[in-house]
Design an enzyme around this catalytic site. Structure first.
Site, PDB file in Angstrom:
ATOM      1  N   ARG A 156     102.522  69.614 -41.740  1.00  0.00           N
ATOM      2  CA  ARG A 156     102.148  69.461 -40.355  1.00  0.00           C
ATOM      3  C   ARG A 156     103.232  68.932 -39.403  1.00  0.00           C
ATOM      4  O   ARG A 156     103.354  68.764 -38.234  1.00  0.00           O
ATOM      5  CB  ARG A 156     100.626  68.929 -40.256  1.00  0.00           C
TER       6      ARG A 156
ATOM      7  N   GLU B 169      95.855  60.285 -50.435  1.00  0.00           N
ATOM      8  CA  GLU B 169      94.555  60.390 -50.564  1.00  0.00           C
ATOM      9  C   GLU B 169      93.884  61.279 -51.171  1.00  0.00           C
ATOM     10  O   GLU B 169      92.636  61.442 -51.410  1.00  0.00           O
ATOM     11  CB  GLU B 169      93.890  60.134 -49.039  1.00  0.00           C
TER      12      GLU B 169
END
Length: 238
Positions: A85, A123
């Protein structure tokens, strides 16, 4: 002129959230709960709300460009984006500034002679990123760009890659941070504070994005729709 800058914490800043352009961007950054997200997190921000609205997308790019252009000769010499991204926001910023865009990719994606970050934990998973030798060098000032700051694992991999090549991280830039994961704090405390003075800049303060921006569909809507069933769900997304 760019909007006023608001301090969120030590070496962590964002734009004034009352600025009209910033408010418009925030209104186009929805989130989804765990049932409709690719990962089990409380809020999964969806940057397609930005990319699918040309005005919001242009505002994001223009605001970042204005920020770095205002630094003049002391501003960044390179923009480096994280796979994937960071590749959305980084290239148009670099083009507008007339400076190179450097790819920091996941292992196994780049040709040439590469520097590896080694394995690190995010994460979601365990990853490894690489950068091509020669893409930045001593004396370069590099803005690292990604969509958000979560645990800081990916960001720190980029910090270390740039640092190992002799360049300096000018700033870490993202759309938003997830404060409950304390990524900014982890960046600044890493390696006995090696990067404690590097600014983390986020376009949007996450407290600006309230419950009204949750875009979960009605309960019972499947997460994945098959092609032969799509017509019955299209009304939900008009």
């Amino acid at each position: 002129m760019p909007p006023a800058v608001k301090k969120l914490g030590p070496a962590h800043f964002c734009y004034d959230q009352e600025d009209a352009n910033v408010k418009y961007i925030a209104e186009h950054l929805p989130w989804y709960g765990p049932a409709y997200s690719p990962h089990d997190v409380p809020s999964f921000y969806d940057i397609s709300g930005i990319t699918e609205d040309p005005q919001a997308f242009r505002s994001v790019i223009d605001l970042f460009v204005e920020r770095y252009r205002a630094a003049g000769d002391k501003g960044p010499t390179h923009i480096a984006g994280f796979d994937a991204r960071g590749f959305i926001f980084g290239p148009p910023i670099a083009l507008a500034l007339g400076i190179p865009f450097v790819m920091i990719r996941k292992a196994g994606k780049l040709p040439g002679v590469l520097l590896s970050s080694g394995k690190y934990t995010t994460e979601y998973s365990t990853d490894e990123t690489v950068i091509r030798l020669g893409s930045v060098k001593a004396g370069d000032r590099v803005v690292l760009v990604d969509d958000l700051i979560a645990t800081g694992g990916t960001a720190l991999a980029g910090f270390d890659l740039v640092d190992a090549l002799g360049a300096t991280v000018y700033e870490f830039a993202a759309m938003i941070t997830l404060p409950f994961l304390d990524g900014v704090g982890k960046i600044h405390s890493y390696r006995e504070g090696r990067y404690k003075n590097v600014t983390c800049f986020t376009m949007i303060d996450d407290t600006t994005i309230g419950p009204s921006m949750c875009k979960n569909p009605p309960e019972g809507t499947p997460r994945i729709v098959q092609a032969d069933e799509v017509e019955k769900y299209l009304e939900l997304f008009k």
